[in-house]
Structure formats: C-alpha cells, structure tokens
Design a protein around this motif. Structure first.
Motif, short mmCIF file in Angstrom:
data_model
loop_
_atom_site.label_atom_id
_atom_site.label_comp_id
_atom_site.label_asym_id
_atom_site.label_seq_id
_atom_site.Cartn_x
_atom_site.Cartn_y
_atom_site.Cartn_z
N THR A 179 0.83 -1.21 0.00
CA THR A 179 0.00 0.00 0.00
C THR A 179 0.86 1.26 0.00
OG1 THR A 179 -1.75 -1.15 1.22
CG2 THR A 179 -1.81 1.26 1.26
N ALA A 180 2.02 1.20 0.61
CA ALA A 180 2.90 2.36 0.74
C ALA A 180 3.27 2.92 -0.63
CB ALA A 180 4.15 1.98 1.52
N GLU A 181 3.43 4.23 -0.66
CA GLU A 181 3.74 4.91 -1.93
C GLU A 181 5.03 5.71 -1.88
OE1 GLU A 181 0.30 7.34 -2.46
OE2 GLU A 181 -0.97 5.67 -3.15
N THR A 182 5.60 5.89 -0.70
CA THR A 182 6.79 6.73 -0.57
C THR A 182 8.06 5.93 -0.86
OG1 THR A 182 6.81 6.25 1.81
CG2 THR A 182 5.74 8.30 1.09
N GLU A 183 9.13 6.65 -1.16
CA GLU A 183 10.40 5.99 -1.47
C GLU A 183 10.92 5.19 -0.29
OE1 GLU A 183 15.01 7.08 -2.81
OE2 GLU A 183 13.52 8.67 -2.57
#
Length: 219
Positions: free
Chosen positions: A70-74
């Motif tokens: 689900t995470a979208e950050t680097e």
C-alpha cells in the motif's frame, strides 16, 4: 521534508493508537493495517488521521506485506501499534537509509520494568544468534521498528505471512547484499493486552514461525 509511509500492523490496539498516532512526525503518514480488530481500532485510527487498510487474512506478516504494497513513498517504516515504540524515533532510522543504508532496525532498550518480559527477551536473543550465524549479520535484536527503501523491500519477495515475516526480511536482505544495521531506540511497556510477547505461549508461537523461516531461507 522527506515523506515517509509508516506501516502499523494492528489487531485490537484501540487503547494504544491515540498515543501512537498523535506522536507521528510531520511528513510521516501512518498506514494502519487492520488485521481483524473487534475493538473499534479502525475507527479510532481514522479519527486520528491514519489511512486504514483492512487485511482479512490473519497473520502479522500478512498485515506487514499489505502495508508495504500500500505504501507509496520511497522510504517505508514499520513499527508496532501498541505504544511500545515512539514514532518520534523514526527519523533517526530514516536518516541512515537516506545516507545510503539499506535496512535499518531499532534495537530495543527497555525504558521501564516490564517493557520486555524475560521469556520474550530470551527468545529474541536465541533467534538473533541463529540469524547472525546464517546471514552474516551482527544484530542484537530483531527490532520491530524498521526503515528501508520500498523498492528494496518489494524486491526481496518475502513469502512468510505469519510471525516469520520480520526475520525473513533480514535474511533475504542479507542474501541480496543489502546492508543491515541497527541503532538503539527506547522500548516502553505496551498498552493493552499483548497477543505475542506478553505471554510465553505467544512467544513460542513466534519463535516457531521464525525457526521455520531460518530453515527455509538460507543466504
């Protein structure tokens, strides 16, 4: 400011979530992965600004992996949702990742009596020694607070969906050549009833899952 998604596996943590979420650093987005809570945890998490994702498959690893996907950050962080760890420690781990570190773990330092029961500490020490022998690491703790680049973790293709997930993450990271390091973080008595380390039975269940992973994944 670095944007960071923070994965919080959650099973009945209604008492702890307000404290945890209120201490999330600016720019850190909490992803509460609800693993079948029956105490209103999901609603409380939403009230405190978290993104809530339901993971109906029971298992700590299932919740962790759903959070990772689900995470979208680097850079992505993981931590328990039971108030045993302070989110304000997360930037220290992230700084190391940004500086070139691979997978960074928070080595727990108890801040009060009862924070880390003897049976849980013993089980952790035995597993850490076994992991170090097999993976060539030098860890003292299988720390539940972690940070790494999302792409690096996805590439590890972690298979376990139970309590072996954190150990498999380290094993596969070591095998892939990803640096694995740890720094000290405070460890508080958890809020509410523990499903794992608070009981000898829960600790044995986690140790069993992790031993299975040690046998199956060899760097």
């Amino acid at each position: 400011m670095t944007a960071v998604d923070v994965v919080l596996p959650c099973l009945d943590e209604a008492e702890a979530l307000p404290w945890v979420l209120s201490r999330m650093p600016d720019g850190y987005r909490p992803l509460v992965i609800d693993n079948g809570s029956a105490d209103g945890s999901a609603g409380i998490a939403r009230e405190h600004g978290a993104l809530v994702v339901a993971e109906p498959r029971r298992g700590f690893g299932a919740a962790c992996h759903t959070g990772l996907m689900t995470a979208e950050t680097e850079i992505v962080c993981f931590m328990d949702a039971d108030a045993s760890l302070d989110p304000r420690e997360l930037p220290r781990l992230v700084e190391i990742v940004e500086a070139g570190g691979g997978l960074v773990l928070g080595r727990r330092r108890p801040t009060a009596r009862g924070a880390w029961p003897p049976h849980a500490r013993l089980g952790n020490a035995v597993l850490a020694r076994s992991l170090n022998r097999r993976a060539g690491t030098a860890l003292r703790d299988l720390g539940p607070m972690r940070a790494a680049r999302r792409d690096d973790l996805v590439a590890l293709d972690i298979a376990d969906r139970r309590f072996g997930y954190p150990l498999e993450m380290v094993m596969r990271a070591a095998r892939s050549g990803l640096p694995v390091a740890e720094i000290e973080v405070g460890y508080r008595p958890r809020v509410g009833r523990s499903k794992v380390t608070g009981t000898a039975r829960g600790t044995l269940r986690a140790v069993r899952d992790m031993r299975r992973v040690l046998a199956e994944v060899t760097p």
